[in-house]
Write an enzyme that holds these catalytic residues in place. Structure first.
Site, PDB file in Angstrom:
ATOM      1  N   SER A  86       0.636  -1.110  -0.007  1.00 33.33           N
ATOM      2  CA  SER A  86      -0.050  -0.041   0.070  1.00 33.33           C
ATOM      3  C   SER A  86       0.783   1.364   0.152  1.00 33.33           C
ATOM      4  CB  SER A  86      -1.021   0.048   1.258  1.00 33.33           C
ATOM      5  OG  SER A  86      -1.519   1.275   1.314  1.00 33.33           O
ATOM      6  N   TYR A 142      -0.897  -1.065  10.761  1.00 32.10           N
ATOM      7  CA  TYR A 142      -0.905  -1.490   9.245  1.00 32.10           C
ATOM      8  C   TYR A 142       0.251  -0.661   8.351  1.00 32.10           C
ATOM      9  CZ  TYR A 142      -3.295  -1.607   4.801  1.00 32.10           C
ATOM     10  OH  TYR A 142      -3.590  -1.921   3.503  1.00 32.10           O
TER      11      TYR A 142
END
Length: 257
Positions: free
Chosen positions: A138, A150
């Protein structure tokens, strides 16, 4: 006929990979936690494209389930030619608001599964000198934020995959890390994260993300960042002083604890 194994195959980017690869004539091994959704998708793809679709229900937070998927990747009788490590999730709470079990489960899906499944796939592909691994990371991995979990997971995936690409550089096996920005999927809804403040132009279409990724894979690229705005953002993240990057990330993630 080649076979692709996709984790997190029933929704979002994983589902787009499944549809696209099925349309190209690849047989599929679809991996996700929900048997009903897997079976439904498999039936649609078989009927529409006349391919073989294997369903493998697995929770990648569980060691035994990761082991079963890894064993499928090592099966020389039915070799897998493309691994798409797409499964991943995040939590709406910050780091200190989660208990250790929640943090460990996220780490196991986002990081441990990528490590173990990449290891199994490449140990099968390299002796055959054929195959490819796509690890879905990401743009978030270029910035600190969301309680450091994350984004840290995705930063690891990006660095790990770039390292793997050096390992396979002298072979015909390709390795690529996909780093999309905000994409219209179920991801944020499942995590309970309000994305109302994100400008519409920054959102990507999952099919476009997959199209760009597969094009970059064919062209031999190691890093795929779909769309010009995100290419600029990730380039700046590498050029700006880290203190400034942290300040910018703090503003974006001001709602986090």
């Amino acid at each position: 006929m080649t076979t692709a194994l996709i984790t997190g195959a029933t929704a979002g980017i994983g589902r787009s990979f499944a549809r696209r690869l099925a349309a190209e004539g690849h047989d599929l091994v679809l991996v996700a936690r929900t048997t009903e959704r897997l079976t439904e998708l498999a039936g649609i793809l078989r009927e529409r494209h006349g391919i073989e679709v294997e369903v493998l229900t697995a929770d990648l937070a569980a060691e035994a389930d990761r082991r079963r998927v890894a064993e499928r990747l090592r099966d020389e009788a039915e070799p897998v030619d493309l691994l798409v490590n797409n499964a991943g999730f995040t939590q709406p709470e910050g780091f200190l608001a989660q208990d250790a079990d929640q943090l460990r489960a996220q780490l196991d899906v986002n990081v441990t599964a990528v490590l173990e499944l990449s290891h199994a796939a490449l140990n099968s592909m390299l002796p055959r000198n054929r195959g490819a691994v796509i690890n879905v990371s990401s743009v978030a991995g270029f910035f600190p934020g969301r309680g450091s979990t994350y984004t840290a997971d995705k930063s690891w995936v990006t660095m790990f995959t770039e390292g793997l690409a050096q390992t396979t550089a002298n072979s015909a096996v390709r390795v690529l890390v996909l780093c999309p920005g905000f994409t219209r999927t179920e991801f944020h809804d499942r995590a309970g994260i309000d994305m109302g403040g994100i400008p519409g132009p920054l959102y990507l279409d999952a099919d476009r993300v997959v199209n760009d990724c597969l094009r970059d894979l064919r062209e031999g690229r190691v890093l795929s960042v779909p769309s010009l705005p995100y290419k600029v953002i990730t380039t700046l993240a590498g050029l700006l002083p880290r203190a400034l990057v942290r300040r910018l990330a703090t503003r974006v993630n001001a709602r986090d604890n």
